[in-house]
Design a protein around this motif. Structure first.
Motif, short mmCIF file in Angstrom:
data_model
loop_
_atom_site.label_atom_id
_atom_site.label_comp_id
_atom_site.label_asym_id
_atom_site.label_seq_id
_atom_site.Cartn_x
_atom_site.Cartn_y
_atom_site.Cartn_z
N ILE A 27 -24.52 4.01 -37.57
CA ILE A 27 -23.84 2.71 -37.80
C ILE A 27 -24.15 1.94 -39.17
CG2 ILE A 27 -23.32 0.47 -36.73
CD1 ILE A 27 -22.83 1.74 -34.32
N PRO A 28 -25.30 1.47 -39.16
CA PRO A 28 -25.82 0.88 -40.28
C PRO A 28 -25.58 1.95 -41.67
CG PRO A 28 -27.72 0.72 -39.01
CD PRO A 28 -26.74 1.62 -38.45
N GLN A 31 -21.80 1.27 -42.59
CA GLN A 31 -21.80 -0.28 -42.93
C GLN A 31 -22.15 -0.17 -44.46
OE1 GLN A 31 -23.80 -2.42 -40.31
NE2 GLN A 31 -21.86 -3.12 -39.33
#
Length: 116
Positions: A27-28, A31
């Motif tokens: 997820i990071p 992003q």
């Protein structure tokens, strides 16, 4: 011996922890990739806008540079500022803006005016 046909609690906990670790890592990164993509898109857009703004000064040799050193405009929802200067026989055009990461960026292009 019994015939076990299911998962034990330990197997399920290990699987869930592995999946959680993968999700927490991915997820990071996604992003970051999205932000970098937006930053690159903004750079390409600003570069093209600066190129388009610089062309009239290169193709019309007698055209004076803007009197104001800073020309402000809105582009893609961002406030950007043009700077045009004469450096010897070259015309230098720069554009400054704040990117999606809240950092100031500057791109400069040089052009040789067409001879009369």
């Amino acid at each position: 011996m019994r015939d076990n046909k299911g998962f034990t609690l330990i197997e399920v906990l290990i699987t869930v922890s592995i999946l959680l670790g993968v999700v927490i890592t991915v997820i990071p990164l996604l992003q970051l990739l999205i932000l970098e993509g937006e930053t690159l898109t903004d750079r390409r857009y600003m570069n093209q806008e600066l190129f388009d703004e610089l062309q009239p000064f290169l193709w019309s040799p007698g055209r004076p540079l803007p009197q104001s050193q800073h020309t402000t405009f809105q582009a893609n929802g961002m406030k950007a500022v043009y700077h045009f200067t004469q450096e010897r026989e070259l015309i230098k055009g720069c554009v400054e803006w704040t990117n999606v990461k809240e950092k100031r960026e500057t791109i400069c292009l040089y052009g040789v005016p067409r001879k009369k």
